[in-house]
Write an enzyme that holds these catalytic residues in place. Structure first.
Site, mmCIF file in Angstrom:
data_model
loop_
_atom_site.group_PDB
_atom_site.id
_atom_site.type_symbol
_atom_site.label_atom_id
_atom_site.label_comp_id
_atom_site.label_asym_id
_atom_site.label_seq_id
_atom_site.Cartn_x
_atom_site.Cartn_y
_atom_site.Cartn_z
ATOM 1 C CD GLN A 189 3.387 5.779 2.646
ATOM 2 O OE1 GLN A 189 2.426 5.275 2.086
ATOM 3 N NE2 GLN A 189 4.348 5.061 3.194
ATOM 4 C CB CYS A 225 5.288 2.138 7.361
ATOM 5 S SG CYS A 225 4.804 3.643 6.525
ATOM 6 C CG LEU A 226 6.492 1.026 1.181
ATOM 7 C CD1 LEU A 226 5.985 1.396 -0.205
ATOM 8 C CD2 LEU A 226 7.580 -0.037 1.090
ATOM 9 N N GLY A 276 0.836 -1.197 0.000
ATOM 10 C CA GLY A 276 0.000 0.000 0.000
ATOM 11 C C GLY A 276 0.871 1.248 0.000
ATOM 12 C CG HIS A 300 0.394 6.791 5.423
ATOM 13 N ND1 HIS A 300 1.489 7.285 6.083
ATOM 14 C CD2 HIS A 300 0.667 5.471 5.195
ATOM 15 C CE1 HIS A 300 2.389 6.313 6.253
ATOM 16 N NE2 HIS A 300 1.908 5.202 5.732
ATOM 17 C CG HIS A 335 -0.690 1.380 7.175
ATOM 18 N ND1 HIS A 335 0.226 0.824 8.057
ATOM 19 C CD2 HIS A 335 0.022 2.226 6.377
ATOM 20 C CE1 HIS A 335 1.424 1.337 7.809
ATOM 21 N NE2 HIS A 335 1.338 2.176 6.801
ATOM 22 C CD GLU A 336 -1.055 2.609 2.664
ATOM 23 O OE1 GLU A 336 -0.602 3.762 2.598
ATOM 24 O OE2 GLU A 336 -0.358 1.621 2.967
HETATM 25 ZN ZN ZN Z 1 2.706 3.319 5.710
#
Ligand code: ZN
Length: 176
Positions: free
Chosen positions: A51, A92-93, A46, A139, A135-136
């Site tokens: 991000q 998380c990226l 995701g 963000h 989660h997204e």
């Molecule tokens: Zn994340």
């Protein structure tokens, strides 16, 4: 299509609340496609526009192993949820520390979003896809999954990311 640059915690831009998208124009379409490409490149499941430093409410997800079922969601929102929360193991990226942490997420949710064709749709989702979209959406609201952890764990991750970011900076210095 191109790979976009990821922002890493504790970059303050990750705390910005993203804005609703009014028009789904060509810029938004290519943003969605580039975000997907970026997510696949970094082996994520995701990615939120926040991000990649873009202040718009768009997320991409694909939880399949074969990476052949992408979803691009514009202005996604949770419209219904079962109260039951269960453990979700997350990374998380924007926090690439190769370690996952358990937090509590709604098991089952119903979401509403627009697709790239400017059509609203609803989805009832559970488990991994549900966790991933929660989660997204977090963000987009400037929330990171580590905000749900204890202060001690948060601080440890902060310290690891401090070192990670220092490495990036010193690496850049050497090339110049
Ligand atoms: Zn994340």
């Amino acid at each position: 299509m191109s790979i976009m640059k990821l922002l890493y915690f504790p970059n303050n831009k990750l705390r910005i609340k993203a804005k609703y998208i009014k028009n789904i124009n060509n810029d938004i379409i290519s943003l969605g496609k580039n975000m997907l490409k970026t997510m696949y490149f970094y082996n994520g499941i995701g990615l939120a526009a926040t991000q990649v430093g873009i202040n718009k409410r768009i997320i991409v997800v694909d939880i399949t192993i074969k990476k052949n079922n992408p979803l691009i969601l514009i202005n996604p929102e949770i419209i219904k949820f079962d109260k039951l929360k269960i453990n979700s193991k997350e990374g998380c990226l924007s926090i690439p520390i190769k370690q996952q942490y358990s937090i509590l997420r709604y098991k089952k949710i119903k979401i509403k979003a627009k697709n790239l064709m400017n059509k609203y749709f609803e989805l009832e989702i559970y488990d991994l896809l549900s966790f991933c979209i929660q989660h997204e959406i977090d963000h987009l609201n400037g929330i990171l999954f580590i905000d749900y952890l204890s202060n001690l764990k948060f601080q440890r991750i902060y310290d690891k990311m401090y070192k990670f970011n220092q490495k990036i900076i010193s690496f850049k210095k050497k090339i110049i």
